[in-house]
Design a protein around this motif. Structure first.
Motif, short mmCIF file in Angstrom:
data_model
loop_
_atom_site.label_atom_id
_atom_site.label_comp_id
_atom_site.label_asym_id
_atom_site.label_seq_id
_atom_site.Cartn_x
_atom_site.Cartn_y
_atom_site.Cartn_z
N ARG A 1 0.83 -1.21 0.00
CA ARG A 1 0.00 0.00 0.00
C ARG A 1 0.87 1.26 0.00
NH1 ARG A 1 -2.82 -1.24 4.03
NH2 ARG A 1 -2.31 0.30 5.64
N ILE A 2 1.95 1.23 0.75
CA ILE A 2 2.87 2.36 0.77
C ILE A 2 3.52 2.55 -0.59
CG2 ILE A 2 5.05 3.20 1.74
CD1 ILE A 2 4.24 1.75 4.38
N ALA B 1 3.14 5.77 -2.95
CA ALA B 1 4.34 6.50 -3.35
C ALA B 1 4.44 6.61 -4.87
CB ALA B 1 5.57 5.80 -2.80
N THR B 2 4.13 5.53 -5.57
CA THR B 2 4.19 5.55 -7.03
C THR B 2 3.26 6.62 -7.60
OG1 THR B 2 4.72 3.19 -7.10
CG2 THR B 2 3.86 4.18 -9.11
N GLU B 3 2.05 6.68 -7.09
CA GLU B 3 1.10 7.69 -7.56
C GLU B 3 1.63 9.10 -7.33
OE1 GLU B 3 -2.44 6.87 -5.39
OE2 GLU B 3 -2.86 4.98 -6.42
N LEU B 4 2.22 9.34 -6.17
CA LEU B 4 2.73 10.68 -5.85
C LEU B 4 3.98 11.01 -6.65
CD1 LEU B 4 2.15 10.59 -2.00
CD2 LEU B 4 1.00 12.11 -3.62
N TYR C 1 9.92 13.31 -7.91
CA TYR C 1 10.61 12.73 -6.75
C TYR C 1 10.90 13.77 -5.68
CZ TYR C 1 14.26 10.42 -4.02
OH TYR C 1 15.01 9.89 -2.99
N ALA C 2 11.47 14.89 -6.08
CA ALA C 2 11.89 15.90 -5.10
C ALA C 2 10.71 16.47 -4.32
CB ALA C 2 12.67 17.02 -5.79
N ALA C 3 9.58 16.66 -4.99
CA ALA C 3 8.43 17.31 -4.36
C ALA C 3 7.63 16.37 -3.47
CB ALA C 3 7.52 17.90 -5.43
N THR C 4 7.89 15.09 -3.56
CA THR C 4 7.14 14.11 -2.77
C THR C 4 7.85 13.85 -1.44
OG1 THR C 4 6.28 13.02 -4.76
CG2 THR C 4 6.23 11.76 -2.72
N THR C 5 7.12 13.95 -0.36
CA THR C 5 7.70 13.70 0.96
C THR C 5 7.18 12.40 1.54
OG1 THR C 5 5.92 14.83 2.17
CG2 THR C 5 7.75 16.20 1.36
N LEU C 6 7.92 11.88 2.51
CA LEU C 6 7.47 10.67 3.18
C LEU C 6 6.17 10.91 3.94
CD1 LEU C 6 10.80 9.13 4.55
CD2 LEU C 6 9.51 8.48 2.52
N GLU C 7 5.98 12.14 4.44
CA GLU C 7 4.74 12.47 5.13
C GLU C 7 3.55 12.38 4.17
OE1 GLU C 7 8.09 13.88 7.45
OE2 GLU C 7 7.55 14.16 5.33
N ARG D 1 0.35 9.76 4.33
CA ARG D 1 -1.06 10.19 4.29
C ARG D 1 -1.81 9.47 3.18
NH1 ARG D 1 1.04 15.35 5.58
NH2 ARG D 1 1.10 15.96 3.38
N ARG D 2 -1.21 9.37 2.01
CA ARG D 2 -1.87 8.70 0.89
C ARG D 2 -2.09 7.21 1.20
NH1 ARG D 2 -2.35 9.50 -4.81
NH2 ARG D 2 -2.28 11.71 -4.23
N ALA D 3 -1.14 6.60 1.88
CA ALA D 3 -1.25 5.18 2.21
C ALA D 3 -2.07 4.93 3.47
CB ALA D 3 0.14 4.58 2.39
N GLU D 4 -2.45 6.01 4.14
CA GLU D 4 -3.23 5.93 5.38
C GLU D 4 -2.49 5.13 6.46
OE1 GLU D 4 -7.05 4.41 4.15
OE2 GLU D 4 -7.71 6.39 3.51
N VAL D 5 -1.21 5.48 6.63
CA VAL D 5 -0.40 4.91 7.70
C VAL D 5 0.36 6.04 8.37
CG1 VAL D 5 -0.10 2.70 6.49
CG2 VAL D 5 1.62 4.50 6.22
N ALA D 6 0.91 5.76 9.53
CA ALA D 6 1.75 6.74 10.21
C ALA D 6 3.08 6.88 9.47
CB ALA D 6 2.00 6.31 11.65
N VAL D 7 3.66 8.07 9.51
CA VAL D 7 4.94 8.27 8.83
C VAL D 7 6.01 7.37 9.43
CG1 VAL D 7 5.73 10.20 10.28
CG2 VAL D 7 6.52 10.01 7.89
#
Length: 211
Positions: free
Chosen positions: A18-19, A23-26, A32-38, A42-48
């Motif tokens: 799910r993560i 991540a792939t969608e984002l 790559y640079a604009a996408t954060t782990l946070e 959120r997109r995967a609905e899990v805690a960072v």
């Protein structure tokens, strides 16, 4: 106890996947640079913290995203051990071998093209992404060498194996695929072009064309 271990392992694997999909969608949408782990969390609905626990950093998430896209799932089976690759490797007709390998490659590139486009764009400014791009190019060259060696073993190759690998990298690789897709070519049109071009460039005789 064994009954509890299996569901836990399945849940862990489902969370990782799910993560990776989030991540792939984002990555594809925002780069790559604009996408954060946070944002991935959120997109995967899990805690960072869950993302950190499974992957440690953003580059590892991207690498997993590339690997999953390449094979189409998260099974721990390498690309060259997949049934389509085995079938292509077993083919004894030179042109048909090229057709099977190119069909297999088209299926992979259709899945992996968008995320690898992200890697390529980021490689110009990000050393981690440059390393990822180089690693994937090396893996592709190794896969193309399998076909070149296969054709050479059939005495069907008109050029040395190393030169055949270069030609395969140029015609069957991601760069050509992305270029022609950006110019409106369908994956199927790319496949037909590559098969005909490789047969002409590599084979001592091509049964699809007159001598």
């Amino acid at each position: 106890m064994t009954e509890n271990v299996k569901p836990r392992a399945a849940r862990t694997r489902a969370t990782r996947l799910r993560i990776v999909r989030a991540a792939t969608e984002l990555f594809v949408a925002n780069g790559y640079a604009a996408t954060t782990l946070e944002e991935i969390a959120r997109r995967a609905e899990v805690a960072v913290q869950t993302v950190y626990f499974h992957f440690g950093n953003k580059r590892t998430v991207l690498k997993e995203a590339v690997d999953v896209a390449a094979v189409g799932d998260d099974e721990p089976v390498p690309v060259l051990a997949r049934p389509d690759a085995e079938r292509a490797r077993a083919e004894q007709d030179p042109r048909r071998a090229i057709e099977l390998w190119t069909e297999f490659g088209r299926e992979i590139l259709t899945r992996v093209g968008p995320i690898m486009n992200v890697v390529r764009d980021a490689a110009a400014v990000d050393p981690d992404m440059a390393a990822q791009w180089a690693e994937n190019n090396a893996q592709n060259a190794s896969a193309f060498r399998v076909l070149a060696t296969q054709l050479d073993a059939m005495s069907a190759l008109r050029v040395p194996v190393d030169e055949a690998v270069d030609i395969l990298c140029a015609l069957s690789g991601l760069d050509m695929y992305l270029l022609l897709r950006s110019r409106g070519w369908s994956p199927q049109r790319w496949e037909r072009f590559v098969v005909d071009s490789l047969a002409h460039a590599l084979l001592t005789t091509d049964p699809a064309t007159p001598d």
